[in-house]
Design an enzyme around this catalytic site. Structure first.
Site, mmCIF file in Angstrom:
data_model
loop_
_atom_site.group_PDB
_atom_site.id
_atom_site.type_symbol
_atom_site.label_atom_id
_atom_site.label_comp_id
_atom_site.label_asym_id
_atom_site.label_seq_id
_atom_site.Cartn_x
_atom_site.Cartn_y
_atom_site.Cartn_z
ATOM 1 N N HIS A 67 0.694 -0.972 -0.095
ATOM 2 C CA HIS A 67 -0.006 0.129 -0.100
ATOM 3 C C HIS A 67 0.853 1.270 0.059
ATOM 4 C CE1 HIS A 67 -2.745 3.199 1.211
ATOM 5 N NE2 HIS A 67 -2.047 3.430 2.337
ATOM 6 N N ASP A 96 6.409 22.201 -26.172
ATOM 7 C CA ASP A 96 6.483 20.888 -25.740
ATOM 8 C C ASP A 96 7.382 20.967 -24.447
ATOM 9 O OD1 ASP A 96 6.353 18.211 -25.433
ATOM 10 O OD2 ASP A 96 5.584 17.964 -27.252
ATOM 11 N N TRP A 132 7.220 0.096 3.788
ATOM 12 C CA TRP A 132 7.902 0.894 2.669
ATOM 13 C C TRP A 132 9.130 1.268 2.956
ATOM 14 C CZ3 TRP A 132 8.599 6.138 1.140
ATOM 15 C CH2 TRP A 132 8.453 6.948 2.334
ATOM 16 N N SER A 160 12.958 6.378 -13.807
ATOM 17 C CA SER A 160 11.767 7.256 -14.375
ATOM 18 C C SER A 160 11.745 8.563 -13.677
ATOM 19 C CB SER A 160 10.324 6.395 -14.254
ATOM 20 O OG SER A 160 9.375 7.267 -14.325
ATOM 21 N N SER A 161 11.890 8.676 -12.331
ATOM 22 C CA SER A 161 11.484 9.982 -11.627
ATOM 23 C C SER A 161 12.748 10.836 -12.180
ATOM 24 C CB SER A 161 11.574 9.880 -10.168
ATOM 25 O OG SER A 161 10.470 9.311 -9.772
ATOM 26 N N HIS A 244 12.715 11.839 3.763
ATOM 27 C CA HIS A 244 12.321 13.142 4.227
ATOM 28 C C HIS A 244 11.986 13.905 2.920
ATOM 29 C CE1 HIS A 244 10.366 15.954 6.816
ATOM 30 N NE2 HIS A 244 11.139 16.779 5.861
ATOM 31 N N GLU A 246 11.746 13.172 0.107
ATOM 32 C CA GLU A 246 10.634 12.352 -0.441
ATOM 33 C C GLU A 246 9.282 13.097 0.065
ATOM 34 O OE1 GLU A 246 10.621 10.505 -3.165
ATOM 35 O OE2 GLU A 246 8.282 10.072 -3.036
ATOM 36 N N TYR A 248 8.627 15.915 0.835
ATOM 37 C CA TYR A 248 8.517 17.439 0.248
ATOM 38 C C TYR A 248 8.249 17.252 -1.310
ATOM 39 C CZ TYR A 248 8.565 19.360 4.641
ATOM 40 O OH TYR A 248 8.248 19.635 5.961
ATOM 41 N N SER A 259 -1.785 27.127 -4.884
ATOM 42 C CA SER A 259 -1.409 28.526 -5.208
ATOM 43 C C SER A 259 -2.101 28.965 -6.524
ATOM 44 C CB SER A 259 -0.068 28.781 -5.171
ATOM 45 O OG SER A 259 0.447 28.423 -3.844
ATOM 46 N N HIS A 293 14.941 12.754 12.110
ATOM 47 C CA HIS A 293 13.639 13.143 13.361
ATOM 48 C C HIS A 293 12.836 11.902 12.914
ATOM 49 C CE1 HIS A 293 11.266 15.627 9.761
ATOM 50 N NE2 HIS A 293 11.354 14.295 9.535
ATOM 51 N N HIS A 294 13.048 10.947 11.954
ATOM 52 C CA HIS A 294 12.412 9.728 11.963
ATOM 53 C C HIS A 294 13.064 8.828 12.700
ATOM 54 C CE1 HIS A 294 9.771 10.743 8.513
ATOM 55 N NE2 HIS A 294 10.912 11.659 8.013
ATOM 56 N N THR A 319 6.800 26.783 6.227
ATOM 57 C CA THR A 319 5.323 25.900 6.039
ATOM 58 C C THR A 319 4.375 26.892 6.533
ATOM 59 O OG1 THR A 319 6.533 23.950 6.324
ATOM 60 C CG2 THR A 319 4.222 23.703 6.016
ATOM 61 N N LYS A 322 3.424 29.638 4.199
ATOM 62 C CA LYS A 322 2.532 29.307 3.139
ATOM 63 C C LYS A 322 0.971 29.378 3.533
ATOM 64 C CE LYS A 322 5.529 27.184 0.238
ATOM 65 N NZ LYS A 322 5.359 27.527 -1.178
ATOM 66 N N ARG A 441 1.774 0.981 15.296
ATOM 67 C CA ARG A 441 1.452 0.701 13.935
ATOM 68 C C ARG A 441 2.071 -0.343 13.393
ATOM 69 N NH1 ARG A 441 5.496 4.459 10.353
ATOM 70 N NH2 ARG A 441 4.270 3.603 8.657
HETATM 71 C C1 HEM Z 1 -7.957 5.137 0.871
HETATM 72 C C2 HEM Z 1 -7.317 5.945 1.659
HETATM 73 C C3 HEM Z 1 -6.020 5.230 2.620
HETATM 74 C C4 HEM Z 1 -6.506 4.378 3.674
HETATM 75 C C5 HEM Z 1 -7.762 4.055 4.222
HETATM 76 C C6 HEM Z 1 -5.218 4.162 4.191
HETATM 77 C C7 HEM Z 1 -4.659 3.456 5.324
HETATM 78 C C8 HEM Z 1 -3.595 3.082 5.487
HETATM 79 C C9 HEM Z 1 -3.294 2.189 6.773
HETATM 80 C C10 HEM Z 1 -4.207 1.345 7.537
HETATM 81 C C11 HEM Z 1 -1.941 2.041 6.732
HETATM 82 C C12 HEM Z 1 -1.089 1.169 7.730
HETATM 83 C C13 HEM Z 1 -0.809 1.603 9.011
HETATM 84 C C14 HEM Z 1 0.114 0.664 9.675
HETATM 85 O O1 HEM Z 1 -0.294 -0.496 10.157
HETATM 86 O O2 HEM Z 1 1.521 0.950 9.688
HETATM 87 C C15 HEM Z 1 -1.421 2.809 5.653
HETATM 88 C C16 HEM Z 1 0.069 3.214 5.657
HETATM 89 C C17 HEM Z 1 0.600 4.244 4.924
HETATM 90 N N1 HEM Z 1 0.043 4.845 3.792
HETATM 91 FE FE1 HEM Z 1 -2.201 4.739 3.623
HETATM 92 N N2 HEM Z 1 -4.251 4.996 3.359
HETATM 93 C C18 HEM Z 1 -4.871 5.841 2.537
HETATM 94 C C19 HEM Z 1 -4.364 6.455 1.405
HETATM 95 C C20 HEM Z 1 -2.947 7.103 1.499
HETATM 96 C C21 HEM Z 1 -2.583 7.760 0.499
HETATM 97 C C22 HEM Z 1 -3.326 8.503 -0.583
HETATM 98 C C23 HEM Z 1 -1.122 7.656 0.544
HETATM 99 C C24 HEM Z 1 -0.225 8.467 -0.334
HETATM 100 C C25 HEM Z 1 1.189 8.761 -0.164
HETATM 101 C C26 HEM Z 1 -0.630 6.721 1.727
HETATM 102 C C27 HEM Z 1 0.454 6.697 2.267
HETATM 103 C C28 HEM Z 1 0.875 5.519 3.172
HETATM 104 C C29 HEM Z 1 2.033 5.185 3.764
HETATM 105 C C30 HEM Z 1 3.339 5.965 3.068
HETATM 106 C C31 HEM Z 1 1.972 4.306 4.437
HETATM 107 C C32 HEM Z 1 3.023 3.465 5.491
HETATM 108 C C33 HEM Z 1 3.382 2.403 4.832
HETATM 109 C C34 HEM Z 1 4.243 1.437 5.715
HETATM 110 O O3 HEM Z 1 4.228 1.508 7.032
HETATM 111 O O4 HEM Z 1 5.040 0.937 4.887
HETATM 112 N N3 HEM Z 1 -1.913 6.263 2.361
HETATM 113 N N4 HEM Z 1 -2.292 3.786 5.114
HETATM 114 CU CU LIG Z 2 10.486 13.555 7.844
#
Ligand code: HEM
Ligand SMILES: [Cu+2]
Ligand SMILES: [Cu+2]
Lengths: 516, 380
Positions: A67, A96, A132, A160-161, A244, A246, A248, A259, A293-294, A319, A322, A441
């Site tokens: 996810h 272009d 992740w 790609s990025s 971090h 990332e 931003y 804006s 800070h992480h 921040t 803004k 978590r």
């Molecule tokens: C449908 C909306 C979303 C729901 C319900 C949702 C829910 C969750 C849940 C339940 C977790 C796991 C928490 C855990 O146990 O650590 C999670 C992790 C995470 N989500 Fe979402 N999320 C949503 C949208 C997004 C979006 C749009 C992003 C955009 C970048 C995002 C980024 C992340 C990241 C980076 C993590 C951490 C993954 C990890 O711990 O490895 N989420 N999310």
């Molecule tokens: Cu950070």
């Protein structure tokens, strides 16, 4: 070459047109958003109540990991690159992108990267299950076999990025219409220019990190293995030096979009344009000085701890600037509340909430209690979902008439907003409480004292997810059945893109426009 | 619009509230808990104070920003016939809203710094406890006391799978809690044997990563006797959610009694090494050990998890005894199979090997005595 697009599949495979490539990026990112959303819903379904009901804990870990990876690298980042492709040439009066063939390549490698990443779920031993953030040694010595495919996929995404970023820098620096000075550029162009530099600096660092993981798992090195003279904490330093900036990367282009939208619907110029530019630049610069800070709980020396605490507190200042500028832009305007504006206002408010919880997290001693709990999950979702994601949705509503030549249905758009807004807050606000009450978590099961908050979160997630299906319908409905849009589209909109007819012709600004 | 939204809220919340209020739960469980615990150590109280201070500052800032925004949204809407003004710059304002947050932050930095310095001051401890994270249990060792033991989650699988009613301390209970004396400066030396874990007890204000090859320090002076619960806070693999921490803080004299008792127990276990057991005794004991230590990976039916954790049906369990002892005592380096030689007593290793060789249709009919394990270790 002819002036119109080629026919059929070849148009999309071989296109070098920034609009075609932009559209492909946007559709791809929407597809990934749905995939990542399904993974999140599986997580939320398991967390609906205490006990293990639906998935095995190891699969649960794969779901949270996938996810995160899919949302960050598949949904948010490509969407911003897609918007940049579409809008930057239109905003600076260029025909272009500067490097059109590379543009095609940088898009087309992405689907393969994600196909490979997603295929790991079907491999023996399963897909990545280490979060992740793939902390070593969980991602090295203890990783499933499929980790090498994860590594390869990340390499491709990074390539790609980087290509996308080079293209944007080359375009912005070389292709501006005469008279479009840097300080006349729309903020979206500015924020993307700065983001592109961030990408070029940090994506190679991520590539280095995954390469070291590869070396440790397959070639017997011990970069991150204490027993061989390595250091698992070093992994975290390297990861967050990428990680971090990332975050931003995922929010600066959003600042640019907001804006653009708020002044349009407040019918008043953006307040403090130059301070916005400087704030963006200082955020980008400071973002390189706060990574640890992480890692407040890894046992850093106190001097390091203090440095990263102060630096993180400092980054809140630009921040804040803004947010104040956006509020001042709204003040004494003549506002209307079309769908893009609703999303933009929600952005400012909810991003502020995420920023404030970020400020709490910056306080190192308190972070010892917050770290790795649902409080953090709440924080980063408040900055990513109503932040990055809402800005992208706002941008889609705002520019869709320019892209497709047709208006979306305003009533449905507003419905989408309210359902998403409610679902989002139901999902993520209770996570603050669960986290403070002590819920870590990345756990598939929990004690009953967290049950109520989790149930609300899960219900909210379902509502939020459903609202995105409506979004898809609204966009398709607009493209196929929508009312014809005018060139100006929005009464208060300013900028070169609005001087073009809607839909924007396949080739635009072949002759540079006149800049007042 | 606003009215419609409010209707929607009520409509959406109703089923949620219904489900929740119908849910049966152990009565002792506190519900709707929303804030951090204040805790029972000097650090946890400082942290709580900082947290609340920051929280209220955030509320103030949010109220200011949101008031301006709502005021504009209500007063400065086009439908009221207002005309937009055109102001879009003010250096004074920019300086003001850079300076004020900066001042607030500097004011916050002072208490945060002093708290952090205290948090880091692990000097002059009266008791040292070495904490080692394992997948997925904790090991506690009282330095210079010759007392050590493992602490495993004791919640039965049946509760997790919903076959039994959940107890009041569901997932937050262990077979052997860490015991410490009150009013004593205890230093925790935290490390790990495999992956990174994190030792977190909210009531102590301690969350410290346990990292293989490193030793991190934390400290606590607990002033109220009681049982305090926490969980591993760093993703550490499959059963990360199932390695709780329980600390019992006892008055000093009771602590001393407990420590003496513990020493005697350990000595008794060591004596068992010299005894010879019947097959049935070993098999029974082995099953218990297996359920406690091995099921997480190899599963109760010995079938493992395909692709990650091998089945124990066949394989070394039906091969020569030496090979079997080698895997269990020394583990398989570079895999999740740890060396259990240090973690389990000779009796327990002998018992679990005997069990594995005769369970799930392995039917080897042989057994291993504690003394065999002892000798194996000596010759190793
Ligand atoms: C449908 C909306 C979303 C729901 C319900 C949702 C829910 C969750 C849940 C339940 C977790 C796991 C928490 C855990 O146990 O650590 C999670 C992790 C995470 N989500 Fe979402 N999320 C949503 C949208 C997004 C979006 C749009 C992003 C955009 C970048 C995002 C980024 C992340 C990241 C980076 C993590 C951490 C993954 C990890 O711990 O490895 N989420 N999310
Ligand atoms: Cu950070
Ligand atoms: Cu853990």
């Amino acid at each position: 070459m002819a002036h119109g697009p080629a026919k059929g599949l070849r148009r999309w495979l071989f296109t070098t047109n920034h609009k075609d490539i932009g559209s492909m990026y946007l559709w791809f990112s929407f597809a990934m958003f749905i995939v990542g959303g399904i993974f999140a819903l599986i997580v939320r379904a398991e967390l609906f109540e205490p006990g293990l009901q639906i998935v095995d804990p190891n699969f649960f870990n794969q779901m949270t990991t996938m996810h995160g990876l899919v949302m960050v690298f598949g949904a948010i980042m490509p969407a911003f690159v897609g918007l940049a492709n579409w809008m930057i040439p239109l905003m600076i009066g260029a025909p272009d992108m500067a490097l059109p063939r590379m543009n095609n390549w940088s898009f087309w490698i992405l689907p393969f990267a994600f196909l490979m990443l997603l295929s790991t779920l079907f491999m023996p031993g399963g897909g990545p299950n280490f979060g992740w953030t793939f902390y070593a040694p969980l991602s090295t010595k203890y990783a499933p076999e499929s980790v090498i495919f994860f590594i390869f996929a990340v390499h491709i995404m990074g390539a790609s990025s980087i290509m996308g970023a080079i293209n944007i820098i080359a375009t912005v620096l070389n292709m501006r219409a005469p008279g479009m000075t840097l300080m006349k550029m729309p903020l979206f162009v500015w924020t993307w220019l700065i983001t592109a530099y961030l990408l070029i600096v940090v994506m190679p660092v991520l590539a280095g990190a995954v390469t070291m993981v590869l070396m440790d798992t397959r070639f017997g090195t011990s970069f991150f293995d204490g027993a061989g003279g390595g250091d698992p904490v070093m992994f975290q330093h390297i990861f967050w030096f990428f990680g971090h900036p990332e975050v931003y990367i995922m929010i600066l282009p959003a600042f640019g979009i907001i804006s653009a939208i708020i002044p349009t619907f407040a019918r008043k110029p953006l307040f403090g344009y130059s301070s916005m530019v400087y704030a963006t630049a200082s955020i980008a610069f400071l973002s390189f000085t706060v990574w640890a800070h992480h890692m407040f709980t890894v046992g850093m020396p106190i001097a390091g701890e203090l440095f990263f605490m102060y630096a993180t507190m400092l980054i809140a200042v630009p921040t804040g600037v803004k947010v104040f500028n956006w509020a001042a832009t709204m003040f004494k305007g003549a506002m209307t509340f079309e769908t893009p504006m609703l999303f933009a206002i929600a952005f400012v408010m909810l991003f502020t909430i995420g920023g404030l919880s970020g400020l709490m997290l910056a306080i190192a001693p308190a972070d010892f209690q917050y770290h790795d709990t649902y409080f953090v999950v709440a924080h980063f979702h408040y900055v990513l979902v109503p932040g990055a994601l809402f800005s992208i949705i706002a941008a889609a509503y705002y520019w869709l008439p320019k892209w497709s030549g047709r208006m979306y249905n305003e009533v449905l758009g507003k419905t989408h907003f309210w359902v998403a807004f409610i679902g989002l807050n139901l999902t993520f606000f209770p996570m603050h409480f669960a986290g403070l009450a002590g819920m870590p978590r990345r756990i598939p099961d929990y004690h009953m004292m967290f049950a109520d908050w989790n149930m609300i979160s899960s219900i909210g997630a379902l509502i939020f997810g459903a609202s995105q299906i409506l979004f898809l319908y609204i966009v398709l409905d607009a493209i196929f059945r929508g009312k014809k849009a005018t060139g100006q589209v929005w009464e208060g909109a300013e900028g070169l893109e609005w001087t073009l007819p809607s839909p924007a012709p396949y080739h635009t600004f072949s002759k540079p426009p006149e800049i007042k | 619009m606003l009215k419609r939204a409010r209707g929607l809220w009520a409509w959406l919340l109703a089923p949620a509230v219904l489900i929740i209020s119908n849910q049966t739960m152990a009565e002792e469980v506190e519900r709707w808990k929303l804030n951090m615990v204040e805790g029972v150590t000097p650090i946890s109280r400082e942290v709580y104070g900082l947290h609340m201070l920051m929280f209220w500052w955030c509320v103030v800032i949010a109220v200011v920003v949101f008031t301006i925004m709502f005021y504009s949204m209500i007063m400065h809407r086009k439908s009221r016939g207002v005309k937009a003004s055109n102001f879009h710059e003010s250096t004074v304002l920019e300086i003001v809203w850079t300076a004020i947050p900066l001042i607030i932050l500097i004011a916050m930095a002072f208490p945060a710094t002093t708290s952090l310095i205290k948090l880091y001051d692990t000097s002059e401890a009266e008791l040292d406890v070495v904490i080692t994270g394992y997948q997925w249990r904790w090991r506690y060792e009282y330095l210079d006391e010759d007392v050590y033991f493992f602490s495993n989650m004791s919640t039965p699988r049946e509760q997790i799978e919903g076959l039994e009613a959940r107890g009041a301390n569901y997932l937050l209970e262990v077979d052997e809690p860490l015991v410490i004396p009150v009013d004593t400066k205890v230093r925790f030396l935290i490390t790990a044997a495999d992956v990174i874990h994190s030792w977190w007890v909210p009531a102590f204000g301690i969350k410290t990563d346990s990292i293989p090859g490193f030793i991190n320090e934390a400290w606590a002076i607990v002033d109220t006797p009681g049982t305090y619960r926490g969980q591993c806070a760093e993703l550490c693999g499959r059963d990360h959610g199932f390695m709780p921490i329980v600390v019992e803080a006892l008055p000093k004299d009771e602590y001393q009694q407990w420590l003496d008792q513990k020493r005697t127990d350990l000595a008794e276990i060591r004596q068992l090494t010299e005894q010879t057991f019947e097959f049935e005794e070993l098999y029974q004991r082995g099953q218990q050990v297996y359920t406690q230590w091995c099921v997480a990976c190899h599963r109760a039916d010995g079938a493992g998890v395909s692709g990650i954790f091998p089945a124990l049906i066949g394989g070394v369990s039906v091969g020569p005894v030496e090979g079997h002892m080698d895997v269990v005592v020394n583990g398989v380096p570079g895999t999740a199979m740890q060396a259990f030689g240090e973690q389990l007593s000779e009796v327990d290793i002998a018992a679990v090997i005997t069990y594995e060789r005769n369970a799930w249709g392995n039917n080897m009919g042989d057994m291993v005595q504690p003394i065999d394990i002892f000798n194996f270790k000596q010759n190793d």
